[in-house]
Scaffold this motif. Sequence first.
Motif, short mmCIF file in Angstrom:
data_model
loop_
_atom_site.label_atom_id
_atom_site.label_comp_id
_atom_site.label_asym_id
_atom_site.label_seq_id
_atom_site.Cartn_x
_atom_site.Cartn_y
_atom_site.Cartn_z
N ARG A 203 0.31 -1.08 0.06
CA ARG A 203 -0.15 -0.17 0.01
C ARG A 203 0.46 1.03 -0.12
O ARG A 203 1.91 1.17 0.65
N PRO A 215 -4.18 0.88 -3.22
CA PRO A 215 -4.09 -0.34 -1.83
C PRO A 215 -3.62 -1.43 -1.74
O PRO A 215 -3.35 -1.61 -0.02
N VAL A 231 -7.78 -2.18 1.83
CA VAL A 231 -8.52 -1.45 1.23
C VAL A 231 -8.84 -0.18 1.24
O VAL A 231 -8.41 0.26 2.52
N THR A 232 -9.33 0.78 0.36
CA THR A 232 -9.22 2.75 0.95
C THR A 232 -10.71 2.71 0.80
O THR A 232 -11.39 1.56 -0.28
N GLU A 246 -8.24 3.84 5.41
CA GLU A 246 -7.38 2.51 5.01
C GLU A 246 -8.28 1.62 6.36
O GLU A 246 -8.07 2.00 7.31
#
Length: 425
Positions: A203, A215, A231-232, A246
Amino acid sequence: MTAYRFVHAADIHLDSPLRSLALRDPALAEFIGNASRLVFTRIIDLCLEEKVQALLLAGDLYDGDQTSMKTARFLGEQLRRLEAAGIEAFIIRGNHDALSRITKELVFPENVHLFGGRAEAIEIRRDRGERPIVMHGLSFAKPQAPESLLAKYRPPVDGAINIGLMHTSLGGSPPHDVYAPCSTNDLLNSGFRYWALGHIHKRSATEGSCAIVMPGIPQGRDIGEGGPKSVTLVSVLDDGSSVLDERIVSLAQFERVSIDSSGVASWSDLVARLETTLRDAAARSDSDHLVARLAISGTTPLAWNIRRDADLLRTEAEARAESIGNIWIEKLEIDCRRPVSIAAGEADPVEDLRRTMNDEVVGSEGFRAEANDVVNDLIAQLPPECRRNIVPDDSGLAQLVERLAGEGAEEILARLAAGDAGGAR
């Protein structure tokens, strides 16, 4: 200000074969392989829980030329969950899923837009008075993309918030191959407000007037992809600014767990220290499961015994891991030395042999040349992804030979050491 909210993910690698991991532990490889599906389900769950407007998938949803319709059905079911909630999905193909026949042939639900090999710009439906948002994307038409794709994207739409999906290696990141390279400055000056990237499995995020986010892979597959994965969650405001959050989604995380054996004089004490260290590592883990590579080092009278009985020590570690729960032992690495406490005038033949092996054998040019040839021949027999993991660059071979020679010398000395001294097992 009204926010447009979405989840940005990439590099799911559904059904990744995990050949290098399977060589050591088929059961662990199966667990991690299945984890990619469970993590994708978690990503869908996150979209539903946060009531976002969209899911962005920036390439490598599949791992390669997949033919499993079971996987296709799974993917369709998950995306239909988004459709039922009124959540759109925007997907581009990367270097891996450019190969996938399923990605090309599967009929997605109506809420899904799969960008093709020509750049598209899609305006998002929004309420009256809200600033327009335009989603840009371009898929890999072929597995290779040696040149930058940025110039092929449509220009930003005036007055709108422009969001782009791109699969790119940026300026390069070992051990990733170069795909659609471009610079961060190029993206910053593109006129877009957010770049949803994919390809590099670690990331990174650049915030500001133009947010650029990679990500990373949401589920690590080996020790080279260690740590919690995420993931974002993105909120884009009408002034064009972005708020990044995040969110960790990994089911399991790979970690190097160091165990200091210094001063440990009995096997039971060593096992107790190992258990304590595993418990501490599990408590620190941000994921449900911990996949531990144990690195045992230090100066201890047990040094020879640890090397000689490494298989027994691994069995002890696995038993403790099972009792703690949700811990896998991926590998055991040993770098222990026994203390040198020789009385004046007393010779230690094992220590004499160690010095001879280090100074006259391992350090010689002839040995290095022959060892290089042997290691090269062995590496050539491995699958390409294994070769890249073991020897990622030009200096990797020399480092590997040096490490293997040192470990081999210690193994020989361990087998030659006589008796169990100092309370050793």
